[in-house]
Write a protein that holds these residues in place. Structure first.
Motif, mmCIF file in Angstrom:
data_model
loop_
_atom_site.group_PDB
_atom_site.id
_atom_site.type_symbol
_atom_site.label_atom_id
_atom_site.label_comp_id
_atom_site.label_asym_id
_atom_site.label_seq_id
_atom_site.Cartn_x
_atom_site.Cartn_y
_atom_site.Cartn_z
ATOM 1 N N SER A 100 3.318 30.220 7.443
ATOM 2 C CA SER A 100 2.228 30.872 6.721
ATOM 3 C C SER A 100 1.933 30.150 5.409
ATOM 4 O O SER A 100 0.767 29.972 5.026
ATOM 5 N N HIS A 101 2.999 29.749 4.722
ATOM 6 C CA HIS A 101 2.847 28.979 3.478
ATOM 7 C C HIS A 101 2.104 27.677 3.746
ATOM 8 O O HIS A 101 1.151 27.315 3.040
ATOM 9 N N LEU A 102 2.521 26.963 4.791
ATOM 10 C CA LEU A 102 1.854 25.723 5.156
ATOM 11 C C LEU A 102 0.396 25.984 5.517
ATOM 12 O O LEU A 102 -0.499 25.243 5.086
ATOM 13 N N GLY A 103 0.155 27.034 6.289
ATOM 14 C CA GLY A 103 -1.209 27.335 6.704
ATOM 15 C C GLY A 103 -2.140 27.588 5.536
ATOM 16 O O GLY A 103 -3.287 27.131 5.525
ATOM 17 N N ARG A 104 -1.657 28.307 4.519
ATOM 18 C CA ARG A 104 -2.484 28.585 3.339
ATOM 19 C C ARG A 104 -2.848 27.301 2.609
ATOM 20 O O ARG A 104 -3.983 27.134 2.149
ATOM 21 N N LYS A 105 -1.895 26.394 2.481
ATOM 22 C CA LYS A 105 -2.152 25.159 1.752
ATOM 23 C C LYS A 105 -3.102 24.246 2.523
ATOM 24 O O LYS A 105 -3.988 23.613 1.927
ATOM 25 N N ILE A 106 -2.934 24.171 3.837
ATOM 26 C CA ILE A 106 -3.840 23.345 4.632
ATOM 27 C C ILE A 106 -5.254 23.920 4.590
ATOM 28 O O ILE A 106 -6.244 23.183 4.476
ATOM 29 N N ARG A 107 -5.366 25.246 4.653
ATOM 30 C CA ARG A 107 -6.694 25.861 4.574
ATOM 31 C C ARG A 107 -7.342 25.581 3.212
ATOM 32 O O ARG A 107 -8.554 25.369 3.128
ATOM 33 N N ARG A 108 -6.543 25.578 2.155
ATOM 34 C CA ARG A 108 -7.104 25.298 0.824
ATOM 35 C C ARG A 108 -7.687 23.894 0.753
ATOM 36 O O ARG A 108 -8.733 23.673 0.137
ATOM 37 N N VAL A 109 -7.046 22.929 1.393
ATOM 38 C CA VAL A 109 -7.491 21.535 1.318
ATOM 39 C C VAL A 109 -8.580 21.225 2.339
ATOM 40 O O VAL A 109 -9.488 20.440 2.055
ATOM 41 N N ALA A 123 0.845 -1.189 0.000
ATOM 42 C CA ALA A 123 0.000 0.000 0.000
ATOM 43 C C ALA A 123 0.884 1.243 0.000
ATOM 44 O O ALA A 123 1.967 1.240 0.583
ATOM 45 N N VAL A 124 0.446 2.291 -0.678
ATOM 46 C CA VAL A 124 1.268 3.496 -0.786
ATOM 47 C C VAL A 124 0.487 4.701 -0.284
ATOM 48 O O VAL A 124 -0.744 4.727 -0.304
ATOM 49 N N ASP A 125 1.241 5.707 0.167
ATOM 50 C CA ASP A 125 0.607 6.965 0.520
ATOM 51 C C ASP A 125 0.444 7.794 -0.742
ATOM 52 O O ASP A 125 0.771 7.358 -1.857
ATOM 53 N N LEU A 126 -0.050 9.015 -0.578
ATOM 54 C CA LEU A 126 -0.341 9.852 -1.732
ATOM 55 C C LEU A 126 0.921 10.163 -2.534
ATOM 56 O O LEU A 126 0.914 10.131 -3.770
ATOM 57 N N ARG A 127 2.014 10.429 -1.833
ATOM 58 C CA ARG A 127 3.265 10.730 -2.529
ATOM 59 C C ARG A 127 3.750 9.510 -3.331
ATOM 60 O O ARG A 127 4.231 9.650 -4.459
ATOM 61 N N GLY A 128 3.617 8.321 -2.755
ATOM 62 C CA GLY A 128 4.010 7.115 -3.468
ATOM 63 C C GLY A 128 3.156 6.865 -4.697
ATOM 64 O O GLY A 128 3.658 6.434 -5.745
ATOM 65 N N TRP A 129 1.852 7.131 -4.582
ATOM 66 C CA TRP A 129 0.968 6.981 -5.743
ATOM 67 C C TRP A 129 1.365 7.948 -6.845
ATOM 68 O O TRP A 129 1.405 7.576 -8.022
ATOM 69 N N LEU A 130 1.691 9.194 -6.484
ATOM 70 C CA LEU A 130 2.090 10.174 -7.491
ATOM 71 C C LEU A 130 3.358 9.749 -8.221
ATOM 72 O O LEU A 130 3.471 9.912 -9.436
ATOM 73 N N ALA A 131 4.327 9.206 -7.479
ATOM 74 C CA ALA A 131 5.559 8.745 -8.110
ATOM 75 C C ALA A 131 5.271 7.622 -9.095
ATOM 76 O O ALA A 131 5.805 7.585 -10.216
ATOM 77 N N ASP A 187 -1.374 20.197 -9.112
ATOM 78 C CA ASP A 187 -2.440 20.161 -8.112
ATOM 79 C C ASP A 187 -2.357 18.894 -7.270
ATOM 80 O O ASP A 187 -2.591 18.929 -6.055
ATOM 81 N N LEU A 188 -2.030 17.781 -7.896
ATOM 82 C CA LEU A 188 -1.915 16.530 -7.155
ATOM 83 C C LEU A 188 -0.773 16.587 -6.144
ATOM 84 O O LEU A 188 -0.871 16.026 -5.041
ATOM 85 N N GLN A 189 0.316 17.278 -6.507
ATOM 86 C CA GLN A 189 1.421 17.423 -5.575
ATOM 87 C C GLN A 189 1.011 18.193 -4.321
ATOM 88 O O GLN A 189 1.515 17.924 -3.225
ATOM 89 N N LEU A 190 0.086 19.139 -4.482
ATOM 90 C CA LEU A 190 -0.399 19.885 -3.317
ATOM 91 C C LEU A 190 -1.017 18.933 -2.304
ATOM 92 O O LEU A 190 -0.735 19.015 -1.099
ATOM 93 N N TYR A 191 -1.885 18.020 -2.763
ATOM 94 C CA TYR A 191 -2.512 17.072 -1.845
ATOM 95 C C TYR A 191 -1.456 16.239 -1.112
ATOM 96 O O TYR A 191 -1.571 15.987 0.088
ATOM 97 N N ALA A 192 -0.449 15.798 -1.847
ATOM 98 C CA ALA A 192 0.584 14.960 -1.250
ATOM 99 C C ALA A 192 1.359 15.708 -0.176
ATOM 100 O O ALA A 192 1.647 15.171 0.901
ATOM 101 N N ARG A 193 1.706 16.953 -0.461
ATOM 102 C CA ARG A 193 2.470 17.736 0.513
ATOM 103 C C ARG A 193 1.639 18.038 1.757
ATOM 104 O O ARG A 193 2.150 17.986 2.884
ATOM 105 N N VAL A 194 0.365 18.360 1.560
ATOM 106 C CA VAL A 194 -0.492 18.646 2.707
ATOM 107 C C VAL A 194 -0.718 17.386 3.528
ATOM 108 O O VAL A 194 -0.693 17.427 4.767
ATOM 109 N N GLU A 195 -0.920 16.245 2.871
ATOM 110 C CA GLU A 195 -1.094 14.999 3.613
ATOM 111 C C GLU A 195 0.131 14.705 4.475
ATOM 112 O O GLU A 195 0.010 14.328 5.646
#
Length: 296
Positions: A249-258, A171-179, A211-219
């Motif tokens: 602040s950068h992290l906060g913006r991305k988490i709020r977006r998701v 089983a893979v996490d989101l980053r592994g699936w993207l790779a 966009d998919l990379q955003l989900y992986a980084r936030v996860e």
């Protein structure tokens, strides 16, 4: 019923690693919950889902970002398809509910159902209006899975339709699936450069690779934050630094977006509010079993 957890996280059998991301089962029968505790909050996700509602009704919240002005959809019953969702979402049940929601890799569900996933971004529809491939009609009837361990029965039903598909050994996490997705896109056809790779990824998933990379980084950041929080602390600056964000602040913006919430508020709600049970399950994810949410 009282001894069962109200929410469980399930991971796929090894034969379905390349098809199913994860599943969650929610069962509030016998639980004494307030109206506020009957909400269910979810982050934006690149993964489409199928939901079997065995008992009770679920209503989608029309605007999950505005809890002060809740507007509900018509009740959802039976089996429901939801495409990848680019915004956080929420649902609400007026009473007890038992449901199973299975999250699929978008390219896998496209193959199973015979659909173009790009057409269903942010869509929520009865599965019967989406399914175009024969042989999967039993999925349209919730009663075929109702009872003990519906997720195991679902995998048994899907396995014959997933033979000879791409195999992965864990089983893979989101980053592994993207790779894995990028690798498959690179070798899907001879020749072509970065633009063609990106086009294939969007064809398969409905969203851009960026966009998919955003989900992986936030996860990754949220999982790391859950570990820190479980240890009794919550250092947003440290989480940002250790997960590749320029600052908190950068992290906060991305988490709020998701998620629709600031990191601090999300962390507090996950720890204290029943309606954020899904985030609690994600934070507890490890191994290969089902994980109960805290019972009161």
């Amino acid at each position: 019923m009282g001894d069962m957890p109200r929410a469980r996280l399930h991971l796929p059998h090894s034969s379905m690693f390349s098809c199913i991301h994860l599943a969650v089962e929610r069962d509030t029968r016998g639980a004494q919950l307030s109206d506020a505790e009957r909400f269910n909050y979810f982050p934006a996700t690149p993964f489409p889902t199928l939901s079997w509602i065995f008992e009770g009704d679920l209503h989608m919240v029309e605007d999950a970002r505005d809890p002060g002005a809740v507007r509900l959809s018509q009740p959802m019953r039976g089996v429901v398809f939801a495409g990848p969702r680019r915004r956080p979402s929420a649902s609400w049940s007026p009473g007890p509910v038992h449901a199973l929601t299975v999250s699929f890799y978008p390219e896998a569900l496209s193959r199973l159902l015979g659909i173009d996933i790009q057409k269903y971004l942010d869509a929520i529809l009865p599965l019967g209006s989406v399914l175009s491939r024969g042989g999967l009609e039993p999925l349209l009837h919730a009663e075929t899975l109702e009872g003990d361990e519906p997720y195991l029965r679902l995998q048994d039903m899907l396995r014959p339709h997933w033979r000879n598909r791409p195999a992965i050994d864990r089983a893979v996490d989101l980053r592994g699936w993207l790779a894995s997705l990028a690798s498959r896109a690179a070798f899907a056809a001879a020749g072509g450069g970065l633009r063609q790779l990106q086009r294939r990824v969007k064809d398969w998933t409905g969203q851009s690779y960026r966009d998919l990379q955003l989900y992986a980084r936030v996860e990754e950041a949220m999982c790391h934050g859950a570990e820190i929080s479980a240890a009794g602390g919550f250092d947003l600056a440290a989480i940002a630094a250790e997960t590749g964000f320029s600052d908190q602040s950068h992290l906060g913006r991305k988490i709020r977006r998701v998620t629709g919430l600031s990191p601090a508020k999300l962390n507090a709600l996950v720890r204290s509010h029943e309606a954020f049970w899904f985030y609690g399950l994600l934070g507890a994810r490890s191994g290969n079993g089902g994980y109960p949410i805290r019972k009161r």
